[in-house]
Design an enzyme around this catalytic site. Structure first.
Site, mmCIF file in Angstrom:
data_model
loop_
_atom_site.group_PDB
_atom_site.id
_atom_site.type_symbol
_atom_site.label_atom_id
_atom_site.label_comp_id
_atom_site.label_asym_id
_atom_site.label_seq_id
_atom_site.Cartn_x
_atom_site.Cartn_y
_atom_site.Cartn_z
ATOM 1 N N GLY A 11 17.658 102.985 53.389
ATOM 2 C CA GLY A 11 17.047 103.858 52.667
ATOM 3 C C GLY A 11 17.938 104.306 51.595
ATOM 4 O O GLY A 11 19.292 104.420 51.801
ATOM 5 N N ARG A 72 14.705 95.797 52.808
ATOM 6 C CA ARG A 72 14.777 95.293 54.399
ATOM 7 C C ARG A 72 14.702 93.939 54.666
ATOM 8 O O ARG A 72 14.393 93.038 53.679
ATOM 9 C CB ARG A 72 13.697 95.946 55.185
ATOM 10 N N CYS A 73 15.682 93.367 55.666
ATOM 11 C CA CYS A 73 15.780 91.911 55.582
ATOM 12 C C CYS A 73 15.699 91.612 57.101
ATOM 13 O O CYS A 73 16.954 91.206 57.942
ATOM 14 C CB CYS A 73 17.174 91.638 54.976
ATOM 15 N N ASP A 103 23.562 103.183 60.127
ATOM 16 C CA ASP A 103 23.818 102.443 60.964
ATOM 17 C C ASP A 103 23.276 100.896 61.385
ATOM 18 O O ASP A 103 24.164 100.045 61.626
ATOM 19 C CB ASP A 103 23.732 103.051 62.247
ATOM 20 N N THR A 125 23.401 107.912 53.584
ATOM 21 C CA THR A 125 21.857 108.271 54.302
ATOM 22 C C THR A 125 21.599 109.713 54.124
ATOM 23 O O THR A 125 22.734 110.540 54.460
ATOM 24 C CB THR A 125 21.974 107.654 55.453
ATOM 25 N N ILE A 126 20.579 110.115 53.543
ATOM 26 C CA ILE A 126 20.330 111.489 53.604
ATOM 27 C C ILE A 126 19.999 112.197 54.948
ATOM 28 O O ILE A 126 20.091 113.313 55.229
ATOM 29 C CB ILE A 126 18.801 111.893 52.653
ATOM 30 N N ASP A 127 20.058 111.430 56.126
ATOM 31 C CA ASP A 127 19.811 111.722 57.549
ATOM 32 C C ASP A 127 20.877 112.586 58.133
ATOM 33 O O ASP A 127 20.862 113.227 59.200
ATOM 34 C CB ASP A 127 18.969 110.748 58.512
ATOM 35 N N ASP A 129 22.882 111.145 60.060
ATOM 36 C CA ASP A 129 22.958 110.851 61.480
ATOM 37 C C ASP A 129 23.820 109.397 61.903
ATOM 38 O O ASP A 129 23.650 109.095 63.144
ATOM 39 C CB ASP A 129 21.480 110.350 61.686
ATOM 40 N N MET A 169 12.652 115.023 56.585
ATOM 41 C CA MET A 169 13.020 113.831 56.756
ATOM 42 C C MET A 169 14.038 113.947 57.961
ATOM 43 O O MET A 169 14.453 115.243 58.273
ATOM 44 C CB MET A 169 13.415 112.769 55.947
ATOM 45 N N ARG A 171 14.666 111.245 60.408
ATOM 46 C CA ARG A 171 14.483 110.479 61.523
ATOM 47 C C ARG A 171 14.704 110.926 62.913
ATOM 48 O O ARG A 171 13.868 111.854 63.268
ATOM 49 C CB ARG A 171 15.573 108.872 61.525
ATOM 50 N N GLY A 185 16.251 130.607 55.226
ATOM 51 C CA GLY A 185 15.656 131.622 56.176
ATOM 52 C C GLY A 185 14.510 131.358 56.920
ATOM 53 O O GLY A 185 13.785 132.249 57.055
ATOM 54 N N LYS A 213 4.409 141.721 59.287
ATOM 55 C CA LYS A 213 5.035 140.489 58.535
ATOM 56 C C LYS A 213 3.891 139.420 58.470
ATOM 57 O O LYS A 213 3.188 139.159 59.590
ATOM 58 C CB LYS A 213 6.316 139.776 59.597
ATOM 59 N N ARG A 252 14.818 112.217 48.975
ATOM 60 C CA ARG A 252 15.605 110.998 48.518
ATOM 61 C C ARG A 252 16.061 110.803 47.137
ATOM 62 O O ARG A 252 17.262 110.221 46.975
ATOM 63 C CB ARG A 252 14.823 109.697 49.139
#
Length: 319
Positions: A11, A72-73, A103, A125-127, A129, A169, A171, A185, A213, A252
């Protein structure tokens, strides 16, 4: 080493272009040629390889996405696919490779290293992770995008006295939800690393309503379930007006933050230095504000742990 390659895989993440720029310019500074491989490992197999010069990476440090594209491959997971990739690298005189991705991308880089073509992994990666590094390229930008969205949604939640469930997002990692929830918050944060307590969430919503609230923000990480699924669960137990917002792929994109640009520049430059030293099968990371290197196997065999003290704090501050 006279010629290296660089590709982006998995990604896209804001800051990948800054990393590509750093690889190219650091290498050229040391009189090493750089071949840009387009469309990730698929492009490597197909021979979509072009030499990059200083001008090739001009004016890209501020751009999101990846100049080299990504794809992707499944073919690269096979021995035949890897042999095709190696043949292309030899054909183009590529002696080492910088792989910018997650990874899964590291697995491919490790396979090439084991076959005699040293490769270095740069975490993009934005994750956030990837084990072994505190931060990945793209995480900070995505986090700020999510926070901006939370702030805007809270305005509407307040105006209409509603509870909003926001899906982010990540994963199987909860970092994006956790950091965004604490910074934004949010009254409730639901992440994969902690089994959520439905009764506790309902109690929070009811007690908040009893003290006047009228609105709440709930952040749900996609690794737990969708926001729509979570909404259905809540509606079965409590009579409040709920709206769902799925942020999707806006997380992303966008101009990378200064932090992501600096991180990408540090990582990309260090990757070139490691190839110059004849090393491969290693990943680059950031620990305690220091650039570090470690075996790629640690990255795809381990598991990134969320900072659960932040999760505890978020509950204490959202009473």
């Amino acid at each position: 080493m006279k010629r290296i390659g660089v590709l982006t895989s998995g990604g896209d993440a804001p800051g990948m272009n800054a990393a590509v720029r750093a690889v190219v310019r650091k290498a050229i500074y040391h009189e090493i040629e750089v071949m840009g491989i387009y469309n990730g490992y698929q492009g490597l197999i197909d021979g979509k390889i072009v030499q990059l010069d200083l001008g090739s990476v001009g004016d890209i440090i501020q751009r999101g996405g990846t100049k080299l594209y990504s794809a992707r491959c499944p073919e690269f997971l096979t021995e035949e696919g890897q042999q095709k990739a190696i043949a292309q690298m030899k054909k183009h005189g590529i002696e080492g490779l910088v792989v910018i991705g997650g990874d899964g991308s590291y697995r491919g880089a490790m396979a090439l290293t084991s076959k005699g073509l040293p490769s270095i992994g740069v975490p993009g990666t934005i994750d956030n992770d990837i084990p072994g590094t505190d931060y990945t390229i793209g995480f900070d930008t995505a986090l700020n995008t999510v926070i901006e969205a939370i702030d805007k949604i809270r305005d509407t939640a307040t105006s209409h006295e509603r509870t909003f469930i926001i899906e982010v997002m990540g994963r199987d990692a909860g970092d994006l939800a956790l950091w965004a929830g604490l910074a934004g918050g949010a009254e409730t944060i639901v992440i994969p690393e902690v089994q959520f307590n439905l009764e506790d969430i309902l109690l929070r919503l009811r007690s908040g309503h009893e003290r006047g609230k009228k609105h709440s923000i709930i952040i749900v990480s996609e690794g737990v379930m969708s926001a729509n699924e979570f909404s259905k669960i809540l509606k079965e137990h409590i009579d409040i007006e709920i709206r769902v917002s799925v942020l999707g792929h806006i997380q992303r994109g966008g101009t990378p933050t200064a932090r992501d640009r600096v991180l990408a520049s540090l990582f990309g430059a260090r990757a070139v230095e490691m190839l110059m030293e004849g090393r491969g099968g290693l990943a680059i990371g950031m620990r305690n504000h220091q650039v570090v290197e470690y075996s790629m196997t640690e990255a795809f065999q381990g598991k990134r742990k969320a900072d659960l003290s932040m999760y505890k704090l978020s509950k204490e501050l959202s009473i």
